[in-house]
Write a protein that holds these residues in place. Structure first.
Motif, PDB file in Angstrom:
ATOM      1  N   PHE A 190      -5.714   2.608  11.673  1.00 34.46           N
ATOM      2  CA  PHE A 190      -5.674   2.346  10.237  1.00 34.46           C
ATOM      3  C   PHE A 190      -5.061   0.994   9.905  1.00 34.46           C
ATOM      4  O   PHE A 190      -5.626   0.223   9.134  1.00 34.46           O
ATOM      5  N   ARG A 191      -3.889   0.687  10.456  1.00 34.57           N
ATOM      6  CA  ARG A 191      -3.193  -0.541  10.071  1.00 34.57           C
ATOM      7  C   ARG A 191      -4.036  -1.788  10.339  1.00 34.57           C
ATOM      8  O   ARG A 191      -4.138  -2.664   9.494  1.00 34.57           O
ATOM      9  N   PHE A 230       0.847  -1.177   0.000  1.00 32.73           N
ATOM     10  CA  PHE A 230       0.000   0.000   0.000  1.00 32.73           C
ATOM     11  C   PHE A 230       0.886   1.231   0.000  1.00 32.73           C
ATOM     12  O   PHE A 230       1.739   1.393   0.867  1.00 32.73           O
ATOM     13  N   PHE A 259      -6.890  -1.850   7.839  1.00 31.02           N
ATOM     14  CA  PHE A 259      -6.385  -2.198   6.510  1.00 31.02           C
ATOM     15  C   PHE A 259      -6.109  -3.690   6.400  1.00 31.02           C
ATOM     16  O   PHE A 259      -6.471  -4.332   5.409  1.00 31.02           O
ATOM     17  N   PHE A 314      -2.245   6.333  -3.278  1.00 30.01           N
ATOM     18  CA  PHE A 314      -3.648   6.269  -2.892  1.00 30.01           C
ATOM     19  C   PHE A 314      -4.266   7.666  -2.838  1.00 30.01           C
ATOM     20  O   PHE A 314      -5.342   7.910  -3.394  1.00 30.01           O
ATOM     21  N   LEU A 315      -3.587   8.601  -2.184  1.00 31.13           N
ATOM     22  CA  LEU A 315      -4.124   9.957  -2.047  1.00 31.13           C
ATOM     23  C   LEU A 315      -4.210  10.669  -3.397  1.00 31.13           C
ATOM     24  O   LEU A 315      -5.166  11.406  -3.649  1.00 31.13           O
ATOM     25  N   LEU A 329      -5.294   7.638   7.654  1.00 34.53           N
ATOM     26  CA  LEU A 329      -4.098   6.870   7.300  1.00 34.53           C
ATOM     27  C   LEU A 329      -3.037   6.930   8.393  1.00 34.53           C
ATOM     28  O   LEU A 329      -2.243   6.001   8.549  1.00 34.53           O
ATOM     29  N   HIS A 330      -3.019   8.002   9.159  1.00 36.38           N
ATOM     30  CA  HIS A 330      -2.026   8.161  10.227  1.00 36.38           C
ATOM     31  C   HIS A 330      -2.581   7.846  11.607  1.00 36.38           C
ATOM     32  O   HIS A 330      -1.882   7.996  12.605  1.00 36.38           O
ATOM     33  N   TYR A 380      -9.158  11.553   4.944  1.00 36.01           N
ATOM     34  CA  TYR A 380      -8.426  10.335   4.590  1.00 36.01           C
ATOM     35  C   TYR A 380      -6.987  10.390   5.113  1.00 36.01           C
ATOM     36  O   TYR A 380      -6.474   9.404   5.631  1.00 36.01           O
ATOM     37  N   ARG A 381      -6.328  11.518   4.973  1.00 37.31           N
ATOM     38  CA  ARG A 381      -4.952  11.654   5.478  1.00 37.31           C
ATOM     39  C   ARG A 381      -4.875  11.366   6.975  1.00 37.31           C
ATOM     40  O   ARG A 381      -3.999  10.649   7.430  1.00 37.31           O
ATOM     41  N   GLU A 416       0.764   5.133   0.318  1.00 37.91           N
ATOM     42  CA  GLU A 416      -0.110   6.230   0.744  1.00 37.91           C
ATOM     43  C   GLU A 416      -0.178   7.348  -0.286  1.00 37.91           C
ATOM     44  O   GLU A 416      -1.267   7.828  -0.621  1.00 37.91           O
ATOM     45  N   ALA A 417       0.977   7.771  -0.806  1.00 36.45           N
ATOM     46  CA  ALA A 417       0.998   8.888  -1.754  1.00 36.45           C
ATOM     47  C   ALA A 417       0.191   8.563  -3.006  1.00 36.45           C
ATOM     48  O   ALA A 417      -0.588   9.388  -3.490  1.00 36.45           O
TER      49      ALA A 417
END
Length: 84
Positions: free
Chosen positions: A40-41, A1, A44, A6-7, A35-36, A31-32, A3-4
Motif C-alpha cells: 500500500f505505502r 492520509f 500510495f 478514508f474508510l 491499506l495494511h 480496502y482495509r 485511514e479512518a
C-alpha cells in the motif's frame, strides 16, 4: 492520509459498480486489507507523486497562458519578486 477518514467516506459513498456486483458484503474489508498490506505505502506514494505532477503541469499551462504584465501592477512587491 487518514485511514479512518478514508474508510468512513468510502463507506458513506458505497462501493462502485464493479465491487457491488462481485464482492457484495466484503467490499469495505477489501480496502482495509489493502491499506495494511506491504504494497500500500509504495502504491500510495506513486499515486500521490503522479497527482502532484499533474497539478504542476496544469499550473504551468495556466501560467504560460497568462498575461502577467496585465496584473503585475496590482501585486505587492513580494508577489512580484516571486513571479519574476
Amino acid at each position: 492520509f487518514l485511514e479512518a477518514t478514508f474508510l468512513q467516506e468510502l463507506e458513506a459513498s458505497g462501493p462502485g459498480a464493479f465491487l457491488r456486483r462481485r464482492l457484495r458484503p466484503n467490499w469495505l474489508d477489501l480496502y482495509r486489507r489493502f491499506l495494511h498490506s506491504p504494497t500500500f505505502r509504495s502504491w500510495f506514494e506513486r499515486q500521490r507523486a503522479a497527482a502532484e505532477r499533474g497539478q504542476q503541469r496544469a499550473w504551468r499551462r495556466a501560467r504560460a497562458g497568462t498575461d502577467i504584465a496585465s496584473f503585475l501592477p496590482h501585486l505587492s512587491e513580494a508577489h512580484r519578486v516571486n513571479i519574476e
